[in-house]
Design a protein around this motif. Sequence first.
Motif, PDB file in Angstrom:
ATOM      1  N   ALA A 292      66.754 -27.682 -35.441  1.00 24.57           N
ATOM      2  CA  ALA A 292      67.640 -28.381 -36.379  1.00 24.57           C
ATOM      3  C   ALA A 292      67.893 -29.816 -35.946  1.00 24.57           C
ATOM      4  N   GLY A 293      67.901 -30.067 -34.642  1.00 23.32           N
ATOM      5  CA  GLY A 293      68.190 -31.409 -34.150  1.00 23.32           C
ATOM      6  C   GLY A 293      66.983 -32.276 -33.877  1.00 23.32           C
ATOM      7  N   LEU A 294      65.781 -31.751 -34.126  1.00 19.07           N
ATOM      8  CA  LEU A 294      64.575 -32.536 -33.845  1.00 19.07           C
ATOM      9  C   LEU A 294      64.389 -33.694 -34.813  1.00 19.07           C
ATOM     10  N   GLY A 295      64.872 -33.516 -36.040  1.00 23.38           N
ATOM     11  CA  GLY A 295      64.735 -34.581 -37.030  1.00 23.38           C
ATOM     12  C   GLY A 295      63.362 -34.690 -37.633  1.00 23.38           C
ATOM     13  N   GLN A 296      62.520 -33.661 -37.476  1.00 25.94           N
ATOM     14  CA  GLN A 296      61.160 -33.712 -38.007  1.00 25.94           C
ATOM     15  C   GLN A 296      61.097 -33.311 -39.481  1.00 25.94           C
ATOM     16  N   GLY A 297      62.020 -32.463 -39.917  1.00 26.43           N
ATOM     17  CA  GLY A 297      62.016 -32.017 -41.299  1.00 26.43           C
ATOM     18  C   GLY A 297      63.078 -32.718 -42.117  1.00 26.43           C
ATOM     19  N   SER A 298      63.328 -32.189 -43.299  1.00 24.38           N
ATOM     20  CA  SER A 298      64.339 -32.760 -44.175  1.00 24.38           C
ATOM     21  C   SER A 298      65.726 -32.366 -43.694  1.00 24.38           C
ATOM     22  N   GLN A 299      66.731 -33.037 -44.243  1.00 24.78           N
ATOM     23  CA  GLN A 299      68.107 -32.703 -43.892  1.00 24.78           C
ATOM     24  C   GLN A 299      68.459 -31.294 -44.347  1.00 24.78           C
ATOM     25  N   ALA A 300      67.888 -30.884 -45.475  1.00 27.48           N
ATOM     26  CA  ALA A 300      68.143 -29.529 -45.969  1.00 27.48           C
ATOM     27  C   ALA A 300      67.605 -28.486 -44.998  1.00 27.48           C
ATOM     28  N   MET A 301      66.421 -28.739 -44.423  1.00 21.08           N
ATOM     29  CA  MET A 301      65.845 -27.800 -43.456  1.00 21.08           C
ATOM     30  C   MET A 301      66.680 -27.763 -42.178  1.00 21.08           C
ATOM     31  N   ALA A 302      67.155 -28.932 -41.742  1.00 25.30           N
ATOM     32  CA  ALA A 302      67.997 -28.983 -40.545  1.00 25.30           C
ATOM     33  C   ALA A 302      69.291 -28.210 -40.765  1.00 25.30           C
ATOM     34  N   THR A 303      69.870 -28.375 -41.951  1.00 24.93           N
ATOM     35  CA  THR A 303      71.104 -27.658 -42.273  1.00 24.93           C
ATOM     36  C   THR A 303      70.871 -26.154 -42.297  1.00 24.93           C
ATOM     37  N   ALA A 304      69.768 -25.733 -42.911  1.00 28.26           N
ATOM     38  CA  ALA A 304      69.439 -24.311 -42.980  1.00 28.26           C
ATOM     39  C   ALA A 304      69.218 -23.730 -41.585  1.00 28.26           C
ATOM     40  N   ALA A 305      68.540 -24.489 -40.728  1.00 34.54           N
ATOM     41  CA  ALA A 305      68.294 -24.021 -39.365  1.00 34.54           C
ATOM     42  C   ALA A 305      69.597 -23.906 -38.586  1.00 34.54           C
ATOM     43  N   PHE A 306      70.498 -24.866 -38.798  1.00 35.17           N
ATOM     44  CA  PHE A 306      71.771 -24.839 -38.084  1.00 35.17           C
ATOM     45  C   PHE A 306      72.607 -23.644 -38.523  1.00 35.17           C
ATOM     46  N   ILE A 307      72.629 -23.371 -39.810  1.00 34.17           N
ATOM     47  CA  ILE A 307      73.361 -22.208 -40.312  1.00 34.17           C
ATOM     48  C   ILE A 307      72.720 -20.919 -39.799  1.00 34.17           C
ATOM     49  N   SER A 308      71.377 -20.899 -39.707  1.00 31.54           N
ATOM     50  CA  SER A 308      70.681 -19.726 -39.180  1.00 31.54           C
ATOM     51  C   SER A 308      71.044 -19.453 -37.729  1.00 31.54           C
ATOM     52  N   THR A 309      71.331 -20.515 -36.982  1.00 32.19           N
ATOM     53  CA  THR A 309      71.756 -20.349 -35.591  1.00 32.19           C
ATOM     54  C   THR A 309      73.030 -19.516 -35.520  1.00 32.19           C
ATOM     55  N   TYR A 310      73.997 -19.860 -36.349  1.00 39.55           N
ATOM     56  CA  TYR A 310      75.247 -19.102 -36.381  1.00 39.55           C
ATOM     57  C   TYR A 310      75.001 -17.669 -36.845  1.00 39.55           C
ATOM     58  N   ALA A 311      74.069 -17.480 -37.772  1.00 38.55           N
ATOM     59  CA  ALA A 311      73.760 -16.135 -38.257  1.00 38.55           C
ATOM     60  C   ALA A 311      73.172 -15.269 -37.137  1.00 38.55           C
ATOM     61  N   LEU A 312      72.265 -15.834 -36.338  1.00 38.80           N
ATOM     62  CA  LEU A 312      71.685 -15.097 -35.224  1.00 38.80           C
ATOM     63  C   LEU A 312      72.733 -14.761 -34.169  1.00 38.80           C
ATOM     64  N   PHE A 313      73.647 -15.702 -33.931  1.00 35.42           N
ATOM     65  CA  PHE A 313      74.749 -15.396 -33.023  1.00 35.42           C
ATOM     66  C   PHE A 313      75.554 -14.209 -33.553  1.00 35.42           C
ATOM     67  N   GLY A 314      75.745 -14.159 -34.879  1.00 36.61           N
ATOM     68  CA  GLY A 314      76.489 -13.064 -35.478  1.00 36.61           C
ATOM     69  C   GLY A 314      75.830 -11.715 -35.253  1.00 36.61           C
ATOM     70  N   LEU A 315      74.508 -11.668 -35.324  1.00 39.19           N
ATOM     71  CA  LEU A 315      73.795 -10.417 -35.066  1.00 39.19           C
ATOM     72  C   LEU A 315      74.043  -9.945 -33.639  1.00 39.19           C
ATOM     73  N   GLY A 316      73.974 -10.868 -32.688  1.00 42.67           N
ATOM     74  CA  GLY A 316      74.257 -10.504 -31.300  1.00 42.67           C
ATOM     75  C   GLY A 316      75.688 -10.047 -31.107  1.00 42.67           C
ATOM     76  N   GLU A 317      76.623 -10.716 -31.772  1.00 46.71           N
ATOM     77  CA  GLU A 317      78.031 -10.332 -31.662  1.00 46.71           C
ATOM     78  C   GLU A 317      78.268  -8.930 -32.211  1.00 46.71           C
TER      79      GLU A 317
END
Length: 423
Positions: A292-317
């Motif tokens: 999400a922080g690499l800046g290689q894709g669009s802002q929408a992709m970065a946002t989606a990746a960042f939200i996915s990070t929280y989702a994966l944390f939720g699975l572990g929790e």
Amino acid sequence: MRRIQAGSALSAFGLGFTVPYLYVYVAQVRELGASTAGAVLAVFALAALMVLPFSGRAIDRRGPVPVLLVASVLASLGALGMGLSDSVPAVVASAAVLGAGTAVMQPALATMIVWGSTPATRTRSFAMQFFLQNLGLGVGGLIGGQLVDESRPGSFILLFSIESVMFLVLAAIVLTVRMPGSPALQDRRPGDRPAGGVRALLAHKAMVQLCVLGFVLFFACYGQFESGLAAYGTEAAGIEPSTLGIALAANTAVIVVAQFVVLKFVERRRRSRVIAAVGLIWALAWIVAGYAGLGQGSQAMATAAFISTYALFGLGEAMLSPTVAPLVADLAPEAMVGQYNSAFALVKQLALAVGPAVGGPMGAALHGPYIVTFVLFSLGITVLALRLGKRLTPVQDQPSLAVKPSRVVARHEPEPVKEPAAA
């Protein structure tokens, strides 16, 4: 138990209004800077370190209800003070009161759940608490995201005021709870003097290893939610502050959807291996955050990746909630349940004190090293969990092993009683 769970969920609802926005509030809305925000978040956790060593003994001697009432009032005052603060001393003082109150609430609630449950129902009771707390936290964060406005400090005063009221609601509900009379309390009366103390706890090697593992767990996840990960998202990935609330809602959505599906899987597995799997899932989450922080894709992709990070944390929790807290209870002697819960809460708060202080500046400025550091910490969780498994008894590591034998004993107990009567 229903009242305990309802009060816990409502207090989490109040926390959800402010948790995603603490960093933004201190650093940007009050214009106190990123370093001050990190320091304030550290003070929030450090205050807990001052009170938790005493809370466990108080819980075991007096019972969790009076301790929880005092903690709820303190948290309410701290939340209200945080919303009204506009200077460094005022914010620090409010954070200290809020941190102390919310920290003591954790072991008090956990002890109430232990006292009100049996070993057979404890896993699901803790899973239900975690489910409801995260539901409240996510709904609160989602609603708070719609109310928050960086240009209007008054919107943050509203958020902290709602949080303050919810803590008072928890206190009101707890006042209606009558713990004595539960079968689970017969050998654990509040007046019983706890034996052993800190020295006995430190001599318990399995508990010490669990505390070390707990520190890494909370440092690599919860210690970054409010500081490092939020700073990384806004600075490196260009995430809007309001998106932080959506990310937290995604975290909660995964927990809500997956909690009881995961519970069925976890109940049949060794606890140590479940925790080890969480480390691998969180390592993947940090890798996705790095993308999400690499800046290689669009802002929408970065946002989606960042939200996915929280989702994966939720699975572990969702995998941890029916695993770690019941394990603490199973390791604790009956007269020291409060002290064991407080000790583990103390470890959590230590991680929450160190986490923001380390993660905040790194997430804001050292983007690459920040991601690599927490990928390694997540892999460390896997290693520590597998080592802990060697210290646990088979039943502690996998409580389902004790289910069938207990049923056989229950079926055969009446037979010797009937024979003498017939004779």
